[in-house]
Design an enzyme around this catalytic site. Structure first.
Site, short mmCIF file in Angstrom:
data_model
loop_
_atom_site.label_atom_id
_atom_site.label_comp_id
_atom_site.label_asym_id
_atom_site.label_seq_id
_atom_site.Cartn_x
_atom_site.Cartn_y
_atom_site.Cartn_z
N TYR A 1 7.89 5.75 49.92
CA TYR A 1 7.82 5.97 51.14
C TYR A 1 9.01 5.70 52.08
CZ TYR A 1 6.41 1.16 51.03
OH TYR A 1 6.44 -0.22 50.58
N LYS A 2 10.10 5.20 51.38
CA LYS A 2 11.37 5.03 52.03
C LYS A 2 12.16 6.03 52.07
CE LYS A 2 10.77 -0.05 51.24
NZ LYS A 2 10.86 -1.08 50.45
N ASP B 1 15.02 -3.09 40.98
CA ASP B 1 14.22 -2.74 41.95
C ASP B 1 15.03 -1.78 42.85
OD1 ASP B 1 12.79 -2.11 44.43
OD2 ASP B 1 11.89 -3.99 44.41
N ARG C 1 18.09 -3.89 62.20
CA ARG C 1 18.43 -3.01 60.82
C ARG C 1 18.41 -1.57 61.16
NH1 ARG C 1 14.62 -3.38 55.47
NH2 ARG C 1 13.05 -2.45 56.89
N PHE D 1 13.52 -9.18 47.98
CA PHE D 1 12.25 -8.93 48.79
C PHE D 1 11.00 -9.84 48.35
CE2 PHE D 1 8.61 -6.48 50.32
CZ PHE D 1 9.09 -5.88 51.32
#
Ligand SMILES: *Cc1c(COP(=O)(O)O)cnc(C)c1O
Length: 416
Positions: A225-226, A200, A375, A128
């Site tokens: 928040y995922k 991560d 995705r 990322f």
């Protein structure tokens, strides 16, 4: 290949031990939400908790809430709850700041811990971008003679462990492809070479079983928040193994990480334990929402069950897309093999952006990652088997009718 019907998927839902968990979330009727890997759904308990936090705790209890409503130990409390989901014994994880900021703290701490001559942070160009940017920012600050960013393909990490590597920083589940590393094997190889390991877990926490302590990980960060459903911009978390916790301090030496913040000493002295990795005052309302999600949605959830359903949802999705959308230009961009896949499936398509917009218009929400990836995230607590059938059904119709090829679906928004 089995010729499935929609009824088969309804039957799978009836037999699903996780099916009742869907009621822990508020989801609009008709919506098929396959983007919980980007922003998790709203916990049903959240609105009332927020109302209470605002009107009672903030409105009436005001400053006393730090003590009476225990706001002051939210970061540690929430950290331990997240720790329980990622295999961390209490006292090693705290919630706060963003993943990016937490990366900065731990990258700097790791560089400081590394022996003389080890100055390379090894990562993968498919990581990322913010993870890579944070290393670049740190390199700016400390100079290239103290910090070098070296990038090798994620499949070649263990072959690149030269004796100048201080830290390996990898995202456990890749945000584009959903490819998952073998955390145990990679950690072992990295440490055997004399380097430290930072994971991560942004696409792992609440998505796949993780055993940080069992893998002997050194450091980890992740997102609130995922898959954890903490809400937009929810605080992130960090993990430092107990054996390292007090060996170093981190550079963002804010007062909340001080050993006694309310003594107001002019000199910084890091707190004992993982609290030293805190910086400033936590965003209390956001952190309360994250705590509510962990309590009301995640408490008691068996990650092995989540994993089993997630893989099955992914397998079925792949099978249906490849069968029903055959000849429409989709290429699987995620590992087919279960052991290599996280909780998402991506397909590449040259018109991926427009197709995703058409799909969203049809109430099937996934997202698009440049240059060509559609995705789809699977969140077994609220994704039903029948959602997989219906999502592919709507995708098939969009492809057959070419309805994605309208000007409105080609307009790029700021967030894709
Ligand atoms: C989502 C995500 C982030 C987000 O970082 P923030 O600083 O919280 O915005 C970082 N790293 C990875 C791998 C992610 O998937």
């Amino acid at each position: 290949m089995t010729a499935y019907t929609r009824a088969d998927f309804l039957k799978m839902d009836q037999a699903d031990p996780l099916a009742p968990c869907r009621e822990r979330f508020l989801l609009r009727n008709g919506l098929i939400y396959l983007d919980g890997n980007s922003l998790g759904a709203l916990p049903a308990a959240a609105p009332e908790r927020m109302q209470h936090a605002v009107t009672r705790e903030w409105g009436m209890d005001l400053i006393s809430s730090w003590n009476v409503n225990r706001w002051i130990d939210l970061p540690q409390r929430v950290g331990d709850r997240i720790g329980a989901l990622v295999g961390a014994a209490p006292g090693q994880a705290v919630a706060g700041d963003s993943t990016s900021v937490n990366l900065f703290k731990l990258l700097a701490a790791a560089l400081k811990m590394a022996p003389e001559g080890r100055r390379v942070i090894l990562s993968d160009p498919g990581n990322f971008p913010t993870d890579l940017y944070m290393v670049q920012g740190l390199r700016e600050l400390v100079g290239e003679n103290r910090c070098e960013l070296r990038l090798v393909d994620e499949t070649e990490i263990t072959g690149a462990l030269t004796d100048d590597v201080a830290l390996v920083m990898l995202t456990h589940v890749n945000f584009r492809s959903g490819r998952m590393h073998d955390m145990q094997a990679v950690t072992r190889a990295v440490q055997a070479s004399g380097a430290l390991m930072l994971w991560d877990l942004s696409h792992s926490a609440g998505a796949v079983p993780v055993d940080l302590d069992g893998c002997n990980a050194d450091f980890a960060v992740g997102c609130g928040y995922k898959y954890l459903n903490g809400g937009p911009g929810a605080p992130a978390f960090l993990y430092v193994a107990a054996r390292h916790r007090e060996r170093v301090s981190q550079p963002l030496a804010g007062w909340m990480g001080h050993e006694s913040p309310f003594v107001f000493d002019i000199n910084y002295a890091p707190a004992a334990g993982v609290s030293r990795y805190l910086c400033g005052t936590p965003p209390v309302l956001g952190m309360l929402m994250l705590e509510t999600a962990l309590e009301s949605c995640w408490d008691g959830v068996d990650m092995a069950q989540v994993r089993e359903k997630s893989l099955r949802l992914g397998d079925l999705f792949i099978e249906l897309v490849e069968k029903r959308c055959a000849g429409h230009g989709f290429t699987l961009a995620s590992p087919r093999k279960q052991a290599l896949r996280g909780s998402q499936v991506s397909f590449a398509h040259p018109d991926g952006y427009a197709i995703m917009q058409a799909l969203i218009k049809a109430d099937v929400v996934g997202d698009f990652r440049a240059p060509d990836l559609l995705r789809f995230g699977f969140t077994p607590l609220y994704t039903r088997y029948v959602d997989i059938w219906d999502a592919v059904d709507r995708l098939t119709a969009i492809m057959q009718q070419r309805s994605w090829d309208k000007p409105e679906f080609h307009q790029r928004a700021a967030v894709t």
